[in-house]
Design an enzyme around this catalytic site. Structure first.
Site, mmCIF file in Angstrom:
data_model
loop_
_atom_site.group_PDB
_atom_site.id
_atom_site.type_symbol
_atom_site.label_atom_id
_atom_site.label_comp_id
_atom_site.label_asym_id
_atom_site.label_seq_id
_atom_site.Cartn_x
_atom_site.Cartn_y
_atom_site.Cartn_z
ATOM 1 N N LYS A 255 -13.798 6.814 2.417
ATOM 2 C CA LYS A 255 -15.061 7.343 1.911
ATOM 3 C C LYS A 255 -14.903 7.813 0.470
ATOM 4 O O LYS A 255 -15.639 7.415 -0.420
ATOM 5 C CB LYS A 255 -15.529 8.530 2.777
ATOM 6 C CG LYS A 255 -17.008 8.396 3.154
ATOM 7 C CD LYS A 255 -17.600 9.708 3.610
ATOM 8 C CE LYS A 255 -17.071 10.093 4.990
ATOM 9 N NZ LYS A 255 -17.197 11.512 5.275
ATOM 10 N N HIS B 183 0.852 -1.188 0.000
ATOM 11 C CA HIS B 183 0.000 0.000 0.000
ATOM 12 C C HIS B 183 0.886 1.235 0.000
ATOM 13 O O HIS B 183 2.117 1.134 -0.013
ATOM 14 C CB HIS B 183 -1.009 -0.016 1.154
ATOM 15 C CG HIS B 183 -0.380 -0.073 2.519
ATOM 16 N ND1 HIS B 183 0.388 0.937 3.032
ATOM 17 C CD2 HIS B 183 -0.406 -1.039 3.465
ATOM 18 C CE1 HIS B 183 0.798 0.608 4.240
ATOM 19 N NE2 HIS B 183 0.339 -0.589 4.527
ATOM 20 N N CYS C 89 1.923 -7.954 15.130
ATOM 21 C CA CYS C 89 3.242 -7.321 15.297
ATOM 22 C C CYS C 89 4.377 -8.300 15.054
ATOM 23 O O CYS C 89 5.517 -7.889 14.906
ATOM 24 C CB CYS C 89 3.417 -6.779 16.712
ATOM 25 S SG CYS C 89 2.307 -5.457 17.179
ATOM 26 N N LYS D 191 -11.422 9.835 5.009
ATOM 27 C CA LYS D 191 -11.515 10.398 3.683
ATOM 28 C C LYS D 191 -11.116 9.364 2.628
ATOM 29 O O LYS D 191 -11.775 9.204 1.624
ATOM 30 C CB LYS D 191 -10.606 11.605 3.571
ATOM 31 C CG LYS D 191 -11.156 12.610 2.612
ATOM 32 C CD LYS D 191 -10.466 13.922 2.789
ATOM 33 C CE LYS D 191 -11.294 15.038 2.187
ATOM 34 N NZ LYS D 191 -10.764 16.324 2.538
ATOM 35 N N CYS E 183 1.893 -11.302 19.778
ATOM 36 C CA CYS E 183 0.941 -10.679 18.854
ATOM 37 C C CYS E 183 1.369 -11.017 17.437
ATOM 38 O O CYS E 183 2.452 -10.620 17.005
ATOM 39 C CB CYS E 183 0.889 -9.163 19.047
ATOM 40 S SG CYS E 183 -0.078 -8.356 17.747
HETATM 41 N N1 MSP Z 1 8.780 -7.311 7.856
HETATM 42 C C1 MSP Z 1 8.957 -6.255 8.771
HETATM 43 C C2 MSP Z 1 10.270 -5.524 8.521
HETATM 44 C C3 MSP Z 1 11.485 -6.390 8.583
HETATM 45 S S1 MSP Z 1 12.911 -5.478 8.209
HETATM 46 C C4 MSP Z 1 14.166 -6.474 8.622
HETATM 47 C C5 MSP Z 1 7.834 -5.259 8.634
HETATM 48 N N2 MSP Z 1 7.160 -5.272 7.485
HETATM 49 S S2 MSP Z 1 5.952 -4.285 7.117
HETATM 50 O O1 MSP Z 1 5.416 -4.777 5.879
HETATM 51 O O2 MSP Z 1 5.046 -4.182 8.198
HETATM 52 O O3 MSP Z 1 6.589 -2.891 6.815
HETATM 53 C C6 MSP Z 1 6.743 -1.901 7.795
HETATM 54 C C7 MSP Z 1 7.382 -0.710 7.143
HETATM 55 O O4 MSP Z 1 6.596 -0.263 6.014
HETATM 56 C C8 MSP Z 1 7.504 0.545 7.995
HETATM 57 O O5 MSP Z 1 8.601 0.526 8.856
HETATM 58 C C9 MSP Z 1 7.623 1.598 6.937
HETATM 59 O O6 MSP Z 1 8.891 1.575 6.352
HETATM 60 C C10 MSP Z 1 6.619 1.153 5.899
HETATM 61 N N3 MSP Z 1 5.268 1.651 6.193
HETATM 62 C C11 MSP Z 1 4.128 0.909 6.261
HETATM 63 N N4 MSP Z 1 3.076 1.751 6.477
HETATM 64 C C12 MSP Z 1 3.517 3.019 6.561
HETATM 65 C C13 MSP Z 1 2.913 4.259 6.794
HETATM 66 N N5 MSP Z 1 1.595 4.393 6.932
HETATM 67 N N6 MSP Z 1 3.710 5.345 6.893
HETATM 68 C C14 MSP Z 1 5.069 5.254 6.776
HETATM 69 N N7 MSP Z 1 5.655 4.106 6.550
HETATM 70 C C15 MSP Z 1 4.920 2.973 6.394
HETATM 71 O O7 MSP Z 1 7.621 -4.487 9.538
#
Ligand code: MSP
Length: 508
Positions: free
Chosen positions: A296, A17, A128, A293, A125
Site C-alpha cells: 500500500k 528483492h 518450491c 503496508k 511443486c
Molecule cells: N535456489 C534455491 C537455493 C539453492 S542453494 C543451493 C533457492 N533460491 S531462492 O531464490 O528462493 O532463495 C531462497 C533464500 O533467499 C532463502 O533461504 C533466504 O536466504 C533468502 N530469502 C528470500 N526471501 C527471504 C525473506 N523474506 N526473509 C529471509 N530470507 C529470505 O531457494
C-alpha cells in the site's frame, strides 16, 4: 584460520528483492568481521539457473533459456556490489566449471552404489522445485505457493537417502553446533529421526539442466545440481587453483525455507561422495515485511532494493541486522529504515562524531593528543563491547553484536551529556579534564568505527578519517587508548545527512 561462508544461490526466475538482500548482507557482515580478525576468508554467492520455474519464465518471455539466464544473471550479479558486499566469487550453475564438477560428483555417488533407477510417480511443486507428498498439502495445494502441484510420472534416478539416517544421526549427536540456532538443529534432527525417504536426483523430459553422466537423457534435479555449487566453486573460482584443501568444509547461511536441503540432503550427498560435511549451517528466519503496508505505502513505486539509492548501502545493511533478531522469524516494516536512519545512524552515531570533532576544533584548535591517565570505566566498556561482538558474531548473531556496539555508542553520548565539555571549556582550570574527555570521545569513536566496519563499510573509514586516524580496520584496534595524535581535525560534515523519505514511504 580459513573461513568459508556461502549464501544460497538464488533462483533467477525473477529479480532480487529485499529478502535476498537480507541473507547477502548478513553473510557479508560475518565475512568482513572474520577478515578483520585476521582470518583467510572466502565468500561465495551466486545464482541457481536450472530450475523448471526458470525455464518456464524464459519460455513465457519467448527467449531461448540460455539467453534469458545470461541477461538476468547480470541483474543478480549487481546485488552484492549494490549492497556493498564483497563476494570472492559469483557462481552461475551454467558455468562450465560447475557443470563439469556436478557430473563428476554425481558419478561418484553413482559409482559408490547410492543411486538406483526407479519410477517417480507423484506430485511436484514448481514454486518450491520440490517433490511433495499428499500429506504435505492443504486442500490439495502447496501450503507455500497455494498452487496445485503437478502430477508427474517418470523414470528417475533416486539417491539412497534412507541409507544415511544413522550416519546423519551420529553426526548430529556428535556435533551439537552443526546446525544453529539450536531450535533449527532440533528441527533437522527430528526430521531425520522420523525416517528419511530416498529422493529423486534427476528429471526426465526436461531439456534444461545438467545431463547425468551415466544417462544423458536425464538432467540433474535442480537441487542435486545447486547444492553442489558450494564445492564446485572452489575448484574453478581462481583459475589454476584448487581451493578445496584450504576452504572446505565451509559454512552455509540460508533461511528456514531450505533447511531440509541443507541440513539433511546435502550432508548425506557429501558423505556419499566421500567429502567432509559442512563445518556449520546457520538457518535464519524469514523476514516478513508488513506486506499490506509495503504494497500500500510503496504502491510499487519504490522497490525495496531501490531504497539503497535513497539511503545508501550502509543504512540498509544496518537495518538488516537490526530489523529482527537474526535467527528468529520476525516482521519488520520498511518504514523502520527511515526511522533507524534518523534516530540511530543520524543522531546516535552521526551527531556524536559531529559534536566531538566540532569541540576538538573549537576548544583544541583541531588537535588531539594522548591524555594523562586513563579512563578505566571506558576501557572496561570497550573490552565488554569487544567481547560481546566476538561472542555474538561467533554464533552468527549479527543483531546481538550490533546491540553490543550500540551500547558503547549510547554510553559515549551519555558521557558527553554528563560531562558537558562546553561548561568545562569556559574554565581554564579544567583544561586537563577537558583534554581527557575529548580524547576519550575521539578514542571511543575510533573503537566504534573499527567494530562497526563490517556493518557500515563505507562509514567506518569516514569516521577514522574525520578523527585523523589511520584507516586500519584490524580487530586489535578495538581496545581503549590506541588513538594516535592528530592535528587539523575539523567539524565533520554529517555522516548521515537528513533525507526526505521517498514519497511512497512518507505516505505510509
Ligand atoms: N535456489 C534455491 C537455493 C539453492 S542453494 C543451493 C533457492 N533460491 S531462492 O531464490 O528462493 O532463495 C531462497 C533464500 O533467499 C532463502 O533461504 C533466504 O536466504 C533468502 N530469502 C528470500 N526471501 C527471504 C525473506 N523474506 N526473509 C529471509 N530470507 C529470505 O531457494
Amino acid at each position: 584460520m580459513p573461513y568459508y561462508l556461502t549464501t544460497p544461490i538464488y533462483y533467477v526466475n525473477g529479480k532480487p528483492h529485499i529478502g535476498h538482500a537480507y541473507t547477502t548482507c548478513a553473510a557479508d557482515i560475518l565475512v568482513r568481521h572474520r577478515r578483520q580478525r585476521g582470518d583467510e576468508t572466502f565468500f561465495l554467492t551466486g545464482v541457481d539457473e536450472h530450475a523448471t520455474k526458470v525455464y518456464r519464465v524464459a519460455e513465457e518471455q519467448g527467449l531461448p533459456v540460455q539467453e534469458y539466464v545470461d541477461q538476468i544473471a547480470e541483474v543478480w550479479r549487481e546485488l552484492a556490489p549494490r549492497l556493498n558486499a564483497e563476494p570472492d566469487f559469483f557462481i552461475r550453475t551454467s558455468d562450465e566449471g560447475h557443470k563439469r564438477f556436478v557430473r563428476e560428483f554425481l558419478q561418484r555417488i553413482y559409482d559408490n552404489g547410492d543411486v538406483y533407477e526407479g519410477v517417480y510417480s507423484g506430485l511436484y511443486c514448481v514454486g518450491c522445485e520440490e517433490f511433495k507428498s499428499e500429506d504435505e498439502l492443504i486442500d490439495g495445494k502447496c501450503p507455500i505457493h497455494g498452487t496445485v502441484p503437478e502430477r508427474i510420472e517418470e523414470k528417475n534416478y533416486f539417491f539412497r537417502l534412507s541409507a544415511y539416517q544413522d550416519r546423519l544421526l551420529e553426526l548430529y549427536d556428535a556435533r551439537a553446533d552443526f546446525v544453529l540456532p539450536e531450535f533449527r538443529f532440533n528441527e533437522a534432527r527430528s526430521f531425520i529421526a522420523g525416517g528419511l525417504q530416498d529422493f529423486s536426483i534427476s528429471r526426465a523430459g526436461q531439456p534444461w539442466g545438467i545431463p547425468l553422466p551415466w544417462d544423458e537423457s536425464q538432467v540433474a534435479y535442480v537441487w542435486a545440481d545447486a547444492l553442489i555449487n558450494y564445492l564446485s566453486a572452489l575448484t574453478y573460482a581462481r583459475p589454476g587453483e584448487d581451493l578445496r584443501p584450504e576452504f572446505w568444509p565451509g559454512r552455509h547461511l540460508m533461511a528456514k525455507d531450505i533447511l531440509r536441503f541443507h541440513c539433511i540432503y546435502w550432508p548425506a550427498m557429501l558423505l556419499a561422495a566421500g567429502y567432509e560435511v559442512p563445518k556449520q549451517i546457520f538457518v535464519h528466519g524469514y523476514l516478513l515485511l508488513d506486506d499490506k503496508k509495503v504494497s500500500k505505502s510503496l504502491g510499487n513505486v519504490v522497490d525495496p532494493l531501490e531504497l539503497i539509492d535513497v539511503y545508501g548501502a550502509d543504512p540498509i545493511r544496518y537495518w538488516c541486522a537490526r530489523a529482527v533478531s537474526f535467527g528468529q522469524d520476525g516482521s519488520a516494516s520498511i518504514d523502520g529504515i527511515h526511522e533507524r536512519y534518523e534516530r540511530e545512524l543520524g543522531n546516535d552515531l552521526g551527531n556524536l562524531l559531529s559534536r566531538t570533532t566540532a569541540m576538538i576544533e573549537r576548544y583544541r584548535d583541531g588537535r588531539i593528543w594522548p591524555r594523562a591517565g586513563r579512563n578505566d570505566e571506558l576501557a572496561a566498556a570497550v573490552d565488554e563491547m569487544r567481547g560481546g561482538v566476538e561472542r555474538n558474531l561467533d554464533r552468527y548473531d549479527i543483531t546481538g553484536a550490533i546491540d553490543a556496539i550500540w551500547s558503547l555508542v549510547r554510553r559515549l553520548n551519555r558521557y558527553v551529556t554528563d560531562r558537558a565539555p562546553w561548561v568545562l571549556a569556559k574554565d581554564e582550570s579544567q583544561a586537563a579534564e577537558l583534554d581527557a574527555i575529548l580524547y576519550d570521545l575521539a578514542d571511543g569513536l575510533r573503537v566504534v568505527a573499527i567494530a562497526v566496519a563490517s556493518y557500515l563499510p563505507e562509514t567506518a573509514p569516514r569516521l577514522l578519517e574525520a578523527l585523523g586516524q589511520p584507516l586500519d580496520l584490524a580487530w586489535d584496534g578495538v581496545a581503549y587508548g590506541r588513538l594516535v595524535p592528530a592535528e587539523r581535525i575539523g567539524a565533520a560534515p554529517p555522516l548521515f545527512p537528513r533525507i526526505d523519505p521517498p514519497p511512497a514511504l512518507a505516505a505510509a
